[in-house]
Structure formats: structure tokens, C-alpha cells
Design an enzyme around this catalytic site. Structure first.
Site, PDB file in Angstrom:
ATOM      1  N   GLY A  96       0.816  -1.206   0.000  1.00 44.03           N
ATOM      2  CA  GLY A  96       0.000   0.000   0.000  1.00 44.03           C
ATOM      3  C   GLY A  96       0.849   1.254   0.000  1.00 44.03           C
ATOM      4  O   GLY A  96       0.516   2.250  -0.651  1.00 44.03           O
ATOM      5  N   GLN A 154       0.900   7.905   4.413  1.00 45.80           N
ATOM      6  CA  GLN A 154       0.829   7.604   2.985  1.00 45.80           C
ATOM      7  C   GLN A 154       0.109   8.717   2.231  1.00 45.80           C
ATOM      8  O   GLN A 154       0.566   9.165   1.174  1.00 45.80           O
ATOM      9  CB  GLN A 154       0.118   6.269   2.766  1.00 45.80           C
ATOM     10  CG  GLN A 154       0.881   5.062   3.286  1.00 45.80           C
ATOM     11  CD  GLN A 154       0.096   3.776   3.124  1.00 45.80           C
ATOM     12  OE1 GLN A 154      -1.025   3.773   2.621  1.00 45.80           O
ATOM     13  NE2 GLN A 154       0.670   2.673   3.561  1.00 45.80           N
ATOM     14  N   ASP A 169       1.605  -0.008  12.686  1.00 48.15           N
ATOM     15  CA  ASP A 169       1.944  -1.327  12.159  1.00 48.15           C
ATOM     16  C   ASP A 169       2.330  -2.320  13.250  1.00 48.15           C
ATOM     17  O   ASP A 169       2.453  -3.522  12.969  1.00 48.15           O
ATOM     18  CB  ASP A 169       3.096  -1.222  11.158  1.00 48.15           C
ATOM     19  CG  ASP A 169       2.652  -0.615   9.840  1.00 48.15           C
ATOM     20  OD1 ASP A 169       1.481  -0.796   9.468  1.00 48.15           O
ATOM     21  OD2 ASP A 169       3.481   0.048   9.184  1.00 48.15           O
ATOM     22  N   LYS A 222      -5.781  -2.055   6.603  1.00 45.01           N
ATOM     23  CA  LYS A 222      -4.393  -2.347   6.259  1.00 45.01           C
ATOM     24  C   LYS A 222      -4.376  -3.527   5.273  1.00 45.01           C
ATOM     25  O   LYS A 222      -5.360  -3.807   4.589  1.00 45.01           O
ATOM     26  CB  LYS A 222      -3.601  -2.646   7.530  1.00 45.01           C
ATOM     27  CG  LYS A 222      -3.255  -1.400   8.340  1.00 45.01           C
ATOM     28  CD  LYS A 222      -2.194  -0.584   7.608  1.00 45.01           C
ATOM     29  CE  LYS A 222      -1.585   0.498   8.444  1.00 45.01           C
ATOM     30  NZ  LYS A 222      -0.505   1.209   7.724  1.00 45.01           N
ATOM     31  N   ARG A 244       2.548  -8.979   8.621  1.00 45.83           N
ATOM     32  CA  ARG A 244       2.635  -8.712  10.054  1.00 45.83           C
ATOM     33  C   ARG A 244       1.736  -9.652  10.871  1.00 45.83           C
ATOM     34  O   ARG A 244       2.065  -9.994  12.005  1.00 45.83           O
ATOM     35  CB  ARG A 244       2.319  -7.248  10.341  1.00 45.83           C
ATOM     36  CG  ARG A 244       3.288  -6.307   9.641  1.00 45.83           C
ATOM     37  CD  ARG A 244       3.313  -4.913  10.211  1.00 45.83           C
ATOM     38  NE  ARG A 244       3.973  -4.009   9.283  1.00 45.83           N
ATOM     39  CZ  ARG A 244       5.282  -3.900   9.124  1.00 45.83           C
ATOM     40  NH1 ARG A 244       6.075  -4.670   9.849  1.00 45.83           N
ATOM     41  NH2 ARG A 244       5.805  -3.044   8.265  1.00 45.83           N
TER      42      ARG A 244
END
Length: 450
Positions: A101, A176, A327, A354, A403
Site C-alpha cells: 500500500g 501515505q 503497524d 491495512k 505482520r
């Protein structure tokens, strides 16, 4: 399936003390930006310590498609011969950003103010993620986007032939989105202004200044106001990429929960917009120390030493810390499972969009392994089991999310019964040496025979 091949089932079992030095890879955020900004310079940018995970390699391939020369010099050293601001060529092929992403959104911003078209796609996970949060502000510059319903990939962007500068208030904390707008502003005349009510990771601002852009950041009643003067000539740089704090989170958290462990993770970037996890862990009672603190390439860096911490306590994580550790909540929830009391995480709705719905993925997997979890739209609570330990024994879905896969493998290192993940393949996107690194420390992580 994993993002780049057949599923790779993996199992993690309880192990003895973890010990040694964990040399984690370079920072993914800085690696992406190094390639993109290098491609927007005139001259050759050299990069040492680039993360060679698939996400970053896909960004490098995209920069080649836009006309830059991106060369692997070996040993984590890369060079980028750029085309200058506004010099992107129209790519011949679809730009495949894989699982990233960050990659796709930053690249969209970088090309949005050039008079070219490009089509973007990714794996099943990325193609399910919303892009309107980026394409909406890019439209203010004059960029057009056509994609699938809900603003999803595959998507074609038609860059603005005559871009105009914008003033944009970021509606939700997102580095982002902020970065995409700033990169678009590079090729727009005049000043582009981005306002964020809540600070997010600031690598883009730091690196733009380092490359010679005229950029200022001031604190106002509305938040951080970032002003970028467009159409600069960026200067090629040499970049030393610090090691990734998001990758460091995994050996650090494993050491905290596995009895007898003592692990040193050297050279970790401790940018304050990224270090929220380590602050949170210390508030929980973690034996986590910073050694040899220094500054490298404008970023604060230190060696992290993590030791087994048997008296971890659940806490309420301040919601305003979310942007600095977004994250790391999945692996934090694993540590919380071994703490005493509730660990409360609020203001984290970003986790729902996410690589996967990370709240749902972790809550489901933790419950399956015997941990009590409550969750809502933008919050979740993990009730730690303390010294009772975690039963384990479940097969957890990774949902094509690196993750999630790594977090459940960390859980298995202290669970009473081994923990399995259905697909560890996505780990290669961000932490390609995860398995051998953890094995060298003493972890029992292995790929299942299929």
C-alpha cells in the site's frame, strides 16, 4: 495463496531463551522513499542498506518503468539515476505493486502531476484496499483516476497536464496520504500545503529537505502545517538506510515473552513518529534499553537490548500514539496476551483497512489460541493471561498479511502448544530474513512439509 506463489504453511513452537544479535533489514518506509526521490532527481543517488523485500523491489521496478535507471550494486547497495522532477516517462506496462500500500500510494502521488497515464495493480490483498483516500486529494491537482468500484485497484491514473498547487487537510492520520500529496506537489507550481491534525511518520518531509526541496513545517492551532515549494531541482544524495523499527518489533517482542532471553537489535531508527511501540512496551514494564544513541542521516538511531520481562502489565495505550505505532499493534497484542490485566487499544480504525483487517485477524487468532479479546470499530482489548501462559494450538489465517503471519509465529514461541499460520509467504514482502534470523536467536520456526 501468498502474494507471490503457493501458500507456505509455517509452525512456531515453544523454545529456550533467545539470545544473540538480530540484524534486522533496512527501514521499509525510507527504502521506498529513497527509490522514488532518487528517481525524481537529476544525477545518481546511491543507497546503502536498502530493504530488499518484495515490496521495495516492486517500487524499484516501478521507477524503472517510469524511466529511471535502478541498479542493484550488491550487498544492499543500490543506485538510482533519476529523470528529474516532472521527467517521468509513460510506462509501457501495468505497474504491479504486489502487496505494498505504501508503494502504490506514494508512486501515484509522484506521477500525478506529470502529463502521463499509468495503470496500477497488485495482489489480491492490495486490490481490495481503498485508494480513494489518495486519489481524492490527487484530483485537486488535476489528476484523474478510474478504477474498480469503491476506488480499488486495478486503477488507471491520468496525470495533470497543467497541475495546480493545493491546500489539503488530511482527514485521518496517514503518512501515505500526506506523502502522496507532497510528492504530487513537487511538480506543481507555487506552494502546496498539507495540514495534519495528528503527527504521522515524517520521513518524507525529512528526506525532501535532504534532497534540496524548499519545505517548512510549523505547528498551528490546526496541527502540523507542511508547506512545499513546487518545481525544485532535487539533488542526488547518498542515503544510509537505518534498520526498520517495525521489523525490530518482532525479535524485541519475542525476547520480552520467552524466559531467559537477551537480544540485541543494533542500529534501529528511532524517529519519534515511529517509536511508539517501544514507549508502550516500557510502560508495560518491559526490560528494554537504548544503547549507543546517535544520529545517522538526520534520523535518531540506537541499539535496542530486550530482555525477558516476566512482570508485564496491561495498560491503556494513548489513542494519540496510534500513528507512531500503527503497524506494531498486531505484535503488541501478542505481548499483551502474556501481560497481567487488560491492554486497551483505542483510536485504531486504520487497522481495519491495512493489508488485512488486522483487528479481526488478530482477535480471531488470539481467541483460537485461548486468549480473551473484545473488539469494536476502532478499538480492541486483550485480556492478558500473565504467568498462566497461552494454550496455543490453533491454525491462524495470515490473510496475505506479513505482520499477521509474523505476530502469530512470535505467539507460538511461548505458547504451550505450537501455533501454525496457513501462509507465511507474505513475510518476504517486508522481512525476507525473518526465519533464519529468528532461528539463529534460538526460535523454533519452520516451514511445514506439504
Amino acid at each position: 495463496m501468498s502474494s507471490h506463489g503457493d501458500p507456505i504453511p509455517m509452525t512456531s513452537s515453544a523454545c529456550g531463551p533467545l539470545s544473540g544479535v538480530a540484524d534486522v533489514p533496512g527501514d521499509k518506509s525510507i527504502s521506498h522513499r529513497s527509490l522514488i526521490l532518487g528517481a525524481m532527481c537529476v544525477g545518481e543517488t546511491t543507497i546503502a542498506g536498502l530493504l530488499e523485500g518484495q515490496d521495495v523491489l516492486d517500487t524499484g521496478a516501478a521507477m524503472r518503468a517510469f524511466g529511471a535507471e535502478v541498479t542493484d550494486q550488491g550487498g544492499g547497495n543500490w543506485s538510482v539515476r533519476g529523470v528529474g522532477v516532472g521527467g517521468f516517462a509513460e510506462p509501457d506496462q501495468v505497474i504491479d505493486c504486489g502487496n505494498s500500500g505504501t508503494g502504490v500510494r506514494l508512486i501515484m502521488g509522484a506521477m500525478a502531476t506529470s502529463p502521463i497515464s499509468a495503470t496500477f495493480t497488485g495482489d489480491a490483498s492490495l486490490n481490495g484496499r481503498p485508494m480513494a483516500r489518495v486519489t481524492d486529494p490527487l484530483a485537486l491537482f488535476g489528476c484523474q483516476a478510474v478504477g474498480r468500484a469503491g476506488g480499488r485497484l486495478p486503477m488507471t491514473l491520468v496525470g495533470a497536464a497543467e497541475p495546480v498547487p493545493v491546500r489539503y487537510v488530511v482527514p485521518v492520520p496517514s503518512a501515505q496520504v500526506k506523502s502522496a500529496v507532497l510528492l504530487a506537489g513537487l511538480n506543481a507550481p507555487g506552494q502546496t500545503v498539507v495540514i495534519e491534525a495528528e503527527a504521522t511518520r515524517d520521513h518524507t518531509e525529512r528526506m525532501l529537505a535532504g534532497f534540496g526541496a524548499e519545505i517548512s513545517v510549523v505547528e498551528t492551532d490546526s496541527g502540523r502545517e507542511i508547506t512545499l515549494t513546487g518545481q525544485p531541482e532535487l539533488r542526488a544524495q547518498h542515503i544510509e538506510v537505518p534498520r526498520d523499527p517495525s521489523s525490530a518489533a518482532f525479535p524485541v517482542c519475542a525476547a520480552l515473552i520467552v524466559p531467559g532471553s537477551d537480544v540485541l537489535v543494533p542500529g534501529i531508527g528511532l524517529n519519534p513518529t515511529r517509536a511508539g511501540l517501544f514507549t508502550t512496551l516500557r510502560e508495560m514494564g518491559a526490560d528494554l534499553t537504548f544503547e549507543n544513541e546517535r544520529v545517522e542521516g538526520g534520523e535518531p538511531v540506537a541499539d535496542l537490548r530486550a530482555r525477558y520481562s516476566p512482570d508485564l502489565k496491561g495498560i491503556e495505550v494513548p489513542p494519540d500514539r496510534a500513528a507512531s505505532m500503527i503497524d506494531e499493534y498486531p505484535v503488541l497484542s501478542v505481548v499483551a496476551a502474556f501481560a497481567d490485566g487488560d491492554t486497551v487499544m483505542r483510536g485504531v480504525k486504520e487497522l481495519r483497512v491495512k493489508e488485512s483487517d488486522r483487528i479481526e485477524a488478530m482477535a480471531s487468532g488470539l481467541r483460537a489460541n485461548g486468549v480473551e479479546v473484545e473488539d469494536g470499530p476502532d478499538w480492541w482489548i486483550v485480556t492478558g493471561r500473565g504467568q498462566r501462559g497461552v494454550p496455543g494450538g490453533a491454525v491462524c489465517a495470515s490473510h496475505l498479511d506479513h505482520r499477521i503471519a509474523m505476530s502469530f509465529l512470535i505467539l507460538g514461541m511461548r505458547s504451550e502448544t505450537p501455533v501454525k499460520v496457513d501462509d507465511g509467504g507474505p513475510i518476504a514482502t517486508s522481512f525476507p530474513i525473518f526465519e533464519p534470523l529468528m532461528q539463529r536467536l534460538g526460535a523454533k520456526v519452520m516451514r511445514d512439509q506439504v
